[in-house]
Design an enzyme around this catalytic site. Structure first.
Site, PDB file in Angstrom:
ATOM      1  N   ASP B  25     -49.974  43.151 -30.679  1.00  9.43           N
ATOM      2  CA  ASP B  25     -49.681  44.566 -31.234  1.00  9.43           C
ATOM      3  C   ASP B  25     -51.518  44.896 -30.727  1.00  9.43           C
ATOM      4  O   ASP B  25     -52.143  44.182 -31.936  1.00  9.43           O
ATOM      5  CB  ASP B  25     -49.516  44.242 -32.455  1.00  9.43           C
ATOM      6  N   LYS B  87     -59.641  51.483 -29.654  1.00  6.88           N
ATOM      7  CA  LYS B  87     -59.481  51.348 -29.536  1.00  6.88           C
ATOM      8  C   LYS B  87     -59.098  53.373 -29.694  1.00  6.88           C
ATOM      9  O   LYS B  87     -58.395  53.963 -28.325  1.00  6.88           O
ATOM     10  CB  LYS B  87     -57.661  51.390 -30.587  1.00  6.88           C
ATOM     11  N   GLU B 184     -45.931  51.226 -28.938  1.00  2.00           N
ATOM     12  CA  GLU B 184     -44.983  51.226 -30.569  1.00  2.00           C
ATOM     13  C   GLU B 184     -44.395  50.738 -31.016  1.00  2.00           C
ATOM     14  O   GLU B 184     -43.319  49.901 -31.674  1.00  2.00           O
ATOM     15  CB  GLU B 184     -46.726  50.892 -31.505  1.00  2.00           C
ATOM     16  N   ASP B 206     -44.526  55.848 -37.082  1.00  4.10           N
ATOM     17  CA  ASP B 206     -45.713  55.238 -36.998  1.00  4.10           C
ATOM     18  C   ASP B 206     -47.204  55.181 -36.322  1.00  4.10           C
ATOM     19  O   ASP B 206     -47.944  56.200 -35.964  1.00  4.10           O
ATOM     20  CB  ASP B 206     -45.471  54.369 -34.948  1.00  4.10           C
TER      21      ASP B 206
END
Lengths: 177, 622
Positions: B25, B87, B184, B206
């Site tokens: 992850d 990210k 994800e 999420d």
């Protein structure tokens, strides 16, 4: 295993008709995917993996086409050699176009007013029209096999389909669940 | 639902048969690596037993890199070279970063993707991410005792093609074989064991550090079918931190602060947000480089007020995803909460209200994605039989090309199940036209210029014909990673022109090769020299900080004996630094660190007192 030469209906073992057994389509889709999905071939040779990919892409395309009434009707007509949405078919009946313009104006107004209730009413009105056209498509395609008339209905249906999705978009943009 | 339910009992393969594969992850704030051991998915901890690796990379002068907690600790002292939340920059140009001005980095606007200037040179977000992945790879290989055959790397479901490609490039750069890019929320759905425990419609909400996804899945007989996904790839916990940060500045009457203070206050903001998940209010104190003290109390109510619009911003994608799936909130049987930000009580309440049910929070929202990725990695590595689940995921944003007049013609609509190939025919619009420009875009907007530009290429060698006679077939192919490739070919004559494009935003094969070579060269240089350089930098920084503190508060807060004790520790460190002795430098640094703990505590106490009373330090008894 699916055969590349079969049409979308044959692929899923369904009769080539506008009327659709949705549950049967979904069941067949899942069953086929379970066999051919690239994940099932993750440790197979490269060629096998590529084939799994191609087949899955093919099955996905067939599934997407058949599950949507508009795409399903268009595909059925193509199987019968009728290309309903060619550029040469742009003329529409005047009364139909006027009704479209009216609905479009109402949609714009409701968006500007942020009128959720009105959007709901417009949606149910448009939905009723969409269902009417779907019944007409079913009669023309499955019973009367009048593909020219079906193509004309499909062209109308395209307007309604787009309008419905625009109404939906407008409703989600308003801050009401 | 316990994890035990999804682990298949008694399927442990012999160690020599088990192929080592992990799920990673790669998060905005934290990253994790997990694997399936004896049929059970577990997160692999670092040598201190910590599961999370902060997604922070610090570049040192002279080429050293620190990653994780160590880098995070230096974020406020070396903000320009300490990259947090990288990210958010993946696959993004400078113009995509709306808050670039508030970040401490020196951005370089490179074609396709922004880059960052550091003391160790200009770095691409792909390289920065690769540093995080390298650490996780090393952690996994140490824990598992062998080389990995591959990894499943998770990406936000709403990541577009550019962001996915960048992630895959980063993995390759880190020397990882990518078994699959996995969305994800889908990974979370697996880890929750929904396949065995339940059938029906589930939503996965999420909210991570920098991205938000909502996925609607149908679970039926071991098949996970994503019906629709939506989200915002630039919305996450970071934005909640920034709201607190702005509130702090406003409350303190500050307009701008330096980069070091900014990094300090941002980390205070994050701590405050986390504390508010447990307490009704939280006190925030910080001493700025100017000596000025910030001392504020943030209540849950204020926090909810200043972040209300962010919470609302997540509900719009929920509505859109449900509509695309043709469902209503009442059709949803369970809502799985994923991502650290879903610990915020207000978010749990808002999501519960929207779906009309209490969200599922029984698995650690930080770990669930990595665990799901590990399970999928185990399947793809060939450690399981054929009787497992199957994932059917979708492309999150429509793919199309720009047509005449700058409009978007969608070729693959959003939420189409992948892998997928679809072709569409286009024609020439001028007599004798022998080339056609093709501009590939991704997004929902009608104007191509409002969508993300993925690639431009030209199809040449079309035989001269009257306008409208040529038939150019453009084929879009999306693979199981959600990555696109495009082919164009002229069909109407025997002569076929054919071109295959790789989207232009990613790194070219040559660039990746060069970077890999650089890192090999890097690995070969003297390890000891690098460690020495790092130790010296750390030692010197500590010396300087201690000197400043003594200048400011030494007289007021320390007895002469205490002061002398610190000064002698400083001298010892100076001697060690001059001698270039690694072991001595480390020992002296550690000694000075220990020797100033009490001093630092007093300084903080004094600052607090000073702020409370408005008095100057000299007037306070110690």
């Amino acid at each position: 295993m699916p055969d590349f030469n079969r049409n979308h209906f044959e692929l899923f073992g369904l009769p080539p008709a506008f009327a659709l057994d949705r549950a049967a389509l979904e069941r067949a889709y899942r069953d086929i995917q379970s066999e051919i999905h690239p994940d099932r071939f993750a440790h197979a040779g490269e060629a096998e993996q590529r084939l799994a990919m191609q087949w899955t892409a093919r099955v996905n395309e067939a599934y997407q086409t058949l599950r949507q009434p508009f795409e399903r009707a268009r595909y059925l007509l193509e199987l019968h050699g009728v290309h309903a949405l060619d550029d040469k078919h742009t003329a529409m009946p005047a009364d139909f176009l006027l009704k479209q313009i009216e609905w479009r104006e109402q949609l714009q107004q409701a968006k500007a007013d942020r009128d959720f209730t009105f959007l709901q009413r417009l949606e149910s009105e448009t939905l009723a029209e969409a269902e009417r056209l779907e019944r007409q498509l079913q009669a023309l395609l499955d019973e009367r096999r009048d593909y020219a008339a079906a193509a004309e209905t499909l062209r109308k249906y395209r307007f309604i389909d787009k309008l419905l999705s625009d109404i939906g978009e407008a409703m989600t943009e308003l801050d009401i669940p | 639902m316990a994890l035990l339910q999804i682990a298949e009992p008694g399927r442990a393969t012999a160690p020599h048969e088990h192929r080592l594969a992990v799920g990673i992850d790669l998060g905005t704030t934290n990253s994790l690596v997990a694997t399936v051991r004896n049929g059970i998915a577990v997160v692999l901890n670092d040598e201190h037993g910590r599961p999370l690796l902060p997604s922070v990379v610090r570049y040192h002068k002279g080429g050293g890199v620190s990653v994780g907690y160590e880098a995070q600790a230096q974020a406020s002292t070396d903000p320009h070279n300490t990259i947090v939340s990288v990210k958010r920059f993946m696959g993004r140009g400078l113009k995509d970063l709306v808050d670039a001005a508030t970040m401490p980095y020196q951005f370089v606007d490179a074609p396709g993707m922004v880059q960052i200037k550091t003391v160790a040179g200009v770095k691409s977000p792909v390289e920065v991410s690769a540093e995080i992945l390298k650490v996780l790879k090393a952690r996994a290989e140490l824990a598992l005792g062998g080389e990995l055959i591959g990894a499943v790397i998770t990406v936000p479901a709403y990541f577009d093609d550019a962001q996915r490609q960048a992630t895959k490039d980063a993995a390759r750069l880190a020397g990882l074989n990518v078994l699959r890019l996995l969305n994800e929320p889908t990974a979370a759905a697996i880890a929750y064991g929904l396949d065995n425990a339940s059938e029906g419609i589930y939503a996965v909400y999420d909210l991570g550090g920098g991205t938000f996804d909502i996925s609607i899945l149908r679970l039926s007989k071991g098949v996970f079918e994503v019906l629709a996904t939506n989200g915002d790839s630039a919305l996450g916990g970071d934005d909640f931190d920034r709201r607190i940060y702005c509130w702090m500045l406003e409350q303190a009457g500050l307009h701008t602060v330096g980069d070091n203070d900014k990094a300090l206050l941002m980390s205070k903001a994050r701590e405050a947000k986390e504390a508010l998940s447990e307490h009704p209010q939280v006190r925030i104190t910080a001493v700025l480089t100017s000596g000025e003290l910030i001392d504020l109390t943030l209540t849950e109510q204020t926090f909810n007020d200043i972040t209300e619009s962010l919470v609302a911003k997540t509900l719009l994608p929920c509505r859109k995803a449900l509509r695309d799936a043709g469902l209503k909130p009442a059709d949803v049987k369970g809502v799985v909460m994923v991502g650290g930000s879903t610990r915020i009580p207000r978010i749990q309440a808002a999501v519960g209200e929207f779906f009309g049910q209490t969200p599922l929070t029984n698995l650690d929202p930080d770990k669930v994605v990595a665990l799901g990725a590990a399970m999928q990695a185990n399947v793809l590595a060939g450690n399981k039989g054929q009787d497992d689940w199957l994932l059917l995921d979708v492309v999150p944003l429509s793919l199309g090309i720009e047509t005449m007049g700058g409009l978007t013609e969608k070729i693959i609509p959003r939420n189409s199940t992948i892998p997928l190939a679809r072709a569409q025919e286009f024609t020439t619009y001028k007599d004798g036209q022998t080339a056609m420009a093709i501009h590939v875009v991704q997004g929902e907007r009608e104007l191509a210029s409002d969508c993300r530009s993925l690639a431009r290429f030209e199809l040449r060698g079309i035989p001269p014909m009257v306008a409208g006679a040529a038939r150019v077939r453009v084929t879009f192919q999306v693979d199981a990673d959600g990555l696109l490739s495009v082919t164009a070919r002229e069909m109407s004559t025997g002569v076929q022109a054919h071109i295959e494009v790789k989207p232009s935003y990613g790194l070219t094969e040559e660039e990746v090769k060069r970077m890999l070579q650089d890192s090999y060269v890097h690995a070969r240089d003297d390890m000891a020299a690098r460690m020495l350089a790092e130790a010296k930098v750390d030692g010197q920084r500590l010396l300087e900080a201690t000197r400043n503190a003594l200048d400011q508060d030494g007289e007021a807060l320390l007895t002469p004996a205490e002061r002398e004790g610190i000064v002698s520790l400083m001298q010892a460190l100076e001697t060690a630094l001059a001698a270039d002795n690694l072991k001595a430098i480390k020992q002296a640094t550690e000694a000075l660190n220990q020797g100033t703990v009490e001093f630092a505590a007093r300084r903080m106490d004094a600052s607090v007192k000073r702020a409370l009373t408005g008095h100057r330090l000299e007037e306070i008894d110690v």
